[in-house]
Motif scaffolding. Sequence first.
Motif, PDB file in Angstrom:
ATOM      1  N   ASP A   1     -56.563   0.447 100.760  1.00 56.19           N
ATOM      2  CA  ASP A   1     -57.393   0.294 100.509  1.00 56.19           C
ATOM      3  C   ASP A   1     -58.680   0.807  99.620  1.00 56.19           C
ATOM      4  O   ASP A   1     -59.153   1.770 100.416  1.00 56.19           O
ATOM      5  CB  ASP A   1     -57.361  -1.256 101.194  1.00 56.19           C
ATOM      6  CG  ASP A   1     -57.265  -2.728 101.117  1.00 56.19           C
ATOM      7  OD1 ASP A   1     -56.578  -2.719 100.390  1.00 56.19           O
ATOM      8  OD2 ASP A   1     -57.333  -3.375 101.687  1.00 56.19           O
ATOM      9  N   TYR A   2     -59.293   0.194  98.474  1.00 54.57           N
ATOM     10  CA  TYR A   2     -60.305   1.055  98.304  1.00 54.57           C
ATOM     11  C   TYR A   2     -61.733   0.076  98.277  1.00 54.57           C
ATOM     12  O   TYR A   2     -62.018  -0.979  97.543  1.00 54.57           O
ATOM     13  CB  TYR A   2     -59.657   1.640  97.010  1.00 54.57           C
ATOM     14  CG  TYR A   2     -61.358   2.086  95.914  1.00 54.57           C
ATOM     15  CD1 TYR A   2     -61.829   3.013  95.920  1.00 54.57           C
ATOM     16  CD2 TYR A   2     -61.738   0.879  94.735  1.00 54.57           C
ATOM     17  CE1 TYR A   2     -62.685   3.540  95.098  1.00 54.57           C
ATOM     18  CE2 TYR A   2     -62.687   1.192  93.676  1.00 54.57           C
ATOM     19  CZ  TYR A   2     -63.268   2.463  93.624  1.00 54.57           C
ATOM     20  OH  TYR A   2     -64.416   3.070  93.235  1.00 54.57           O
ATOM     21  N   LEU A   3     -62.376   0.903  97.796  1.00 57.60           N
ATOM     22  CA  LEU A   3     -64.110   0.160  97.487  1.00 57.60           C
ATOM     23  C   LEU A   3     -65.331   0.880  97.401  1.00 57.60           C
ATOM     24  O   LEU A   3     -65.252   1.863  97.892  1.00 57.60           O
ATOM     25  CB  LEU A   3     -64.352  -0.799  99.220  1.00 57.60           C
ATOM     26  CG  LEU A   3     -65.736  -1.259  99.523  1.00 57.60           C
ATOM     27  CD1 LEU A   3     -65.620  -2.416  98.827  1.00 57.60           C
ATOM     28  CD2 LEU A   3     -66.440  -1.544 100.687  1.00 57.60           C
ATOM     29  N   PHE A   4     -66.310   0.385  96.308  1.00 62.84           N
ATOM     30  CA  PHE A   4     -67.433   0.391  95.818  1.00 62.84           C
ATOM     31  C   PHE A   4     -68.134  -0.152  96.119  1.00 62.84           C
ATOM     32  O   PHE A   4     -68.270  -1.031  96.734  1.00 62.84           O
ATOM     33  CB  PHE A   4     -67.328   1.260  94.580  1.00 62.84           C
ATOM     34  CG  PHE A   4     -68.155   1.436  94.245  1.00 62.84           C
ATOM     35  CD1 PHE A   4     -69.269   3.359  94.382  1.00 62.84           C
ATOM     36  CD2 PHE A   4     -69.256   0.870  93.644  1.00 62.84           C
ATOM     37  CE1 PHE A   4     -70.002   3.151  93.394  1.00 62.84           C
ATOM     38  CE2 PHE A   4     -70.868   1.556  92.624  1.00 62.84           C
ATOM     39  CZ  PHE A   4     -70.816   2.179  93.113  1.00 62.84           C
ATOM     40  N   THR A   5     -69.488   0.792  96.774  1.00 62.72           N
ATOM     41  CA  THR A   5     -70.908   0.079  97.300  1.00 62.72           C
ATOM     42  C   THR A   5     -71.467   0.787  96.673  1.00 62.72           C
ATOM     43  O   THR A   5     -72.067   1.928  96.770  1.00 62.72           O
ATOM     44  CB  THR A   5     -70.751   0.641  99.250  1.00 62.72           C
ATOM     45  OG1 THR A   5     -69.250   0.119  99.368  1.00 62.72           O
ATOM     46  CG2 THR A   5     -72.012  -0.617  99.406  1.00 62.72           C
ATOM     47  N   PRO A   6     -72.365   0.057  95.220  1.00 60.34           N
ATOM     48  CA  PRO A   6     -73.650   0.864  95.008  1.00 60.34           C
ATOM     49  C   PRO A   6     -74.842   0.794  96.357  1.00 60.34           C
ATOM     50  O   PRO A   6     -74.690   1.099  96.476  1.00 60.34           O
ATOM     51  CB  PRO A   6     -73.592  -0.190  94.123  1.00 60.34           C
ATOM     52  CG  PRO A   6     -72.100  -1.325  94.180  1.00 60.34           C
ATOM     53  CD  PRO A   6     -72.374  -1.203  95.594  1.00 60.34           C
ATOM     54  N   ALA A   7     -75.800   1.778  95.361  1.00 56.84           N
ATOM     55  CA  ALA A   7     -77.021   2.584  95.753  1.00 56.84           C
ATOM     56  C   ALA A   7     -77.582   1.933  95.781  1.00 56.84           C
ATOM     57  O   ALA A   7     -77.519   0.169  95.361  1.00 56.84           O
ATOM     58  CB  ALA A   7     -77.259   3.676  94.790  1.00 56.84           C
TER      59      ALA A   7
END
Length: 308
Positions: free
Chosen positions: A260-266
């Motif tokens: 699984d992949y996840l992006f968390t914004p600044a």
Amino acid sequence: MAQEPAARKLKIIAGADSFGCTLKDNLVSQLRDLSIEVEDLGTNKYYSVGEEIGRRVSQASANPDSSVETRGLVACGTGVGVGIFANKFPGVYAATCVTPEEAHNARSINNCNVLAVSGMLTEPDAAKKILQNFLDTPFKSPCPAFGSNPWPAEIETFLENSVSEMSGIGKSEEKVDVPCDLCSLLKNRKEGDFTPVDIMPGASMKIIRENPTSAIVRFKAGAMEPAHHHTFGHDLVVTKGSKRVWNLTKGTKYDLVAGDYLFTPAGDVHRVKYFEDTEFFIKWDGHWDIFLDEDLAAAHAAAEKDAN
């Protein structure tokens, strides 16, 4: 005596962007005056129109025994963009034609099944002649490129074989194994390369690169990351184990497992719980930093409350 196969009914799927819509409308009227079935998709972005018509003609070309022959008509400012996107699909041979002779050659030599025209450069009367040649010219017919003389036998054979040869371009019968850089990186990791993360009990990290920072991170089963945030956004891919991420800023929750992949914004505040020994690859957009927004006891209490 063998009979010639019956000619298939012709259907044209048409579309254009805002620069080609007027010319397309004129040509659609011409087709309808000729009692040719037309499906007009109207006006959209040039890449959307080219893609949709390319897909539809490609699907139809996969059934050559159908009683209907489906071709495409696309128009944009130059006729080039719509043709490029239509040609992304197998079995589609789109040609941008600005003269009737080009349309004749495209049909005769290349079995063109999508005509692309220029709404800004081609006058309506010229476009009508281009379309008429596109409609009337059979594949392998004598054309201006050869002085309008019948093709010699060797050219006829070449053209006949070219259809299957063109459709095979880009295909490979042998499977090519492309090494995965991430898998290679993880395979070569060593236990001694990992440094404990003092601020996060149960965590260790191996920095691969700095600014932008990439790292391999490990957490023990049952470990928690208290709510925190970073100056930079970060992407991660889980390679082992399972975890839950609460994005407290957005009020969302993600259960992640290997792959699984996840992006968390600044700046987004997030909390993480690890259900198994877990490992993941992570990349920050800049230098790694961390700012805690709660203590560990509060994080465990919040996670337990969420589980109940």
